[in-house]
Scaffold this active site. Sequence first.
Site, PDB file in Angstrom:
ATOM      1  N   LYS A  85       1.024  -1.268  -0.043  1.00  0.00           N
ATOM      2  CA  LYS A  85       0.158  -0.043  -0.041  1.00  0.00           C
ATOM      3  C   LYS A  85       0.860   1.210  -0.016  1.00  0.00           C
ATOM      4  O   LYS A  85       0.479   2.046  -0.567  1.00  0.00           O
ATOM      5  CB  LYS A  85      -0.837  -0.022   1.333  1.00  0.00           C
ATOM      6  CG  LYS A  85      -1.784  -1.147   1.331  1.00  0.00           C
ATOM      7  CD  LYS A  85      -2.966  -1.164   2.508  1.00  0.00           C
ATOM      8  CE  LYS A  85      -2.309  -0.879   3.869  1.00  0.00           C
ATOM      9  NZ  LYS A  85      -1.723  -2.056   4.062  1.00  0.00           N
ATOM     10  N   ARG A 108      11.488  -6.348   4.070  1.00  0.00           N
ATOM     11  CA  ARG A 108      11.381  -4.787   3.993  1.00  0.00           C
ATOM     12  C   ARG A 108      12.314  -3.942   5.010  1.00  0.00           C
ATOM     13  O   ARG A 108      12.498  -4.637   5.973  1.00  0.00           O
ATOM     14  CB  ARG A 108       9.826  -4.604   4.612  1.00  0.00           C
ATOM     15  CG  ARG A 108       9.393  -3.126   4.493  1.00  0.00           C
ATOM     16  CD  ARG A 108       7.872  -2.880   4.436  1.00  0.00           C
ATOM     17  NE  ARG A 108       7.106  -3.093   5.702  1.00  0.00           N
ATOM     18  CZ  ARG A 108       6.025  -2.829   5.927  1.00  0.00           C
ATOM     19  NH1 ARG A 108       5.292  -2.492   5.019  1.00  0.00           N
ATOM     20  NH2 ARG A 108       5.406  -2.774   6.915  1.00  0.00           N
TER      21      ARG A 108
HETATM   22  P1  AMP Z   1       1.063   0.100   9.282  1.00  0.00           P
HETATM   23  O1  AMP Z   1       2.418   0.813   8.981  1.00  0.00           O
HETATM   24  O2  AMP Z   1       0.037   0.809   8.235  1.00  0.00           O
HETATM   25  O3  AMP Z   1       1.258  -1.285   9.046  1.00  0.00           O
HETATM   26  O4  AMP Z   1       0.758   0.499  10.718  1.00  0.00           O
HETATM   27  C1  AMP Z   1       1.593   0.020  11.895  1.00  0.00           C
HETATM   28  C2  AMP Z   1       0.918  -0.320  12.965  1.00  0.00           C
HETATM   29  O5  AMP Z   1       0.280   1.039  13.367  1.00  0.00           O
HETATM   30  C3  AMP Z   1      -0.187  -1.207  12.975  1.00  0.00           C
HETATM   31  O6  AMP Z   1       0.071  -2.530  13.060  1.00  0.00           O
HETATM   32  C4  AMP Z   1      -1.150  -0.741  14.118  1.00  0.00           C
HETATM   33  O7  AMP Z   1      -0.862  -1.142  15.350  1.00  0.00           O
HETATM   34  C5  AMP Z   1      -1.041   0.940  13.904  1.00  0.00           C
HETATM   35  N1  AMP Z   1      -2.158   1.468  13.015  1.00  0.00           N
HETATM   36  C6  AMP Z   1      -1.807   2.113  11.675  1.00  0.00           C
HETATM   37  N2  AMP Z   1      -2.956   2.410  11.212  1.00  0.00           N
HETATM   38  C7  AMP Z   1      -4.057   1.963  12.173  1.00  0.00           C
HETATM   39  C8  AMP Z   1      -5.262   2.010  12.048  1.00  0.00           C
HETATM   40  N3  AMP Z   1      -6.064   2.724  10.935  1.00  0.00           N
HETATM   41  N4  AMP Z   1      -6.181   1.481  13.220  1.00  0.00           N
HETATM   42  C9  AMP Z   1      -5.282   0.879  13.794  1.00  0.00           C
HETATM   43  N5  AMP Z   1      -4.083   0.935  14.206  1.00  0.00           N
HETATM   44  C10 AMP Z   1      -3.256   1.205  13.140  1.00  0.00           C
END
Ligand code: AMP
Length: 210
Positions: free
Chosen positions: A13, A123
């Site tokens: 993404k 990554r």
């Molecule tokens: P990502 O980099 O998008 O995978 O986000 C890393 C971490 O941030 C996730 O594993 C969640 O713990 C937290 N996180 C990011 N976006 C959200 C969301 N929309 N809702 C809840 N937790 C989030």
Amino acid sequence: MNLILLGAPGAGKGTQAEVICDRLSIPAISTGNIIREALRNETELGLKAKKFIDEGALVPDEVVIGIIQERLKEDDCKNGFILDGFPRTVPQAEALDKMGVNIDRVIDIEVADEKICARLSGRRVCKSCSASYHTMYKPSKDGVTCDKCGGELICRKDDHPDTVLERLKVYHEQTEPLISFYKSRGKLVVVEGQEEVEDTTRLTLKAIEE
Ligand code: AMP
């Protein structure tokens, strides 16, 4: 254009968000990046989020909804935005509705779990600017520092194998229901994640330009 990028962690993404951001000149908003920056700066939000991130769990809805509500008020969102990693639960999607945010299209990048596990282990992210690389699929020029800012490239703690399995479980349980949520509203476009990033990018751009 107001867009959402949906997909499992590691589906790509972030990379696709950067491409669309360049193509349409609209900001890519990653709740994950916002939270990680808060962690680095040890803000109140960062402290609240730390244990959830470390465990591969989701940060509580009211916290991330608050982040998005504030971010979408900023000037650069006037002509549209790309949400990368939000919404991740049905209550988060309903909160966007309640804020009166109209979503034009939801792009769901689909990648099988086995591929996700292999991808996330390679990554690397820039410690300074959060740009994303991959040891095999998208290496930086020298393999150790960021092409954009020269920052150090690191493996995120939540990309370690046990945490990845937990994040995938959370994705299937809490985020996947959003596929039917947006499908029933006629907003969903599915992009099959390809071996080569460029091929996925081609399909993503087709999905926003159709
Ligand atoms: P990502 O980099 O998008 O995978 O986000 C890393 C971490 O941030 C996730 O594993 C969640 O713990 C937290 N996180 C990011 N976006 C959200 C969301 N929309 N809702 C809840 N937790 C989030």
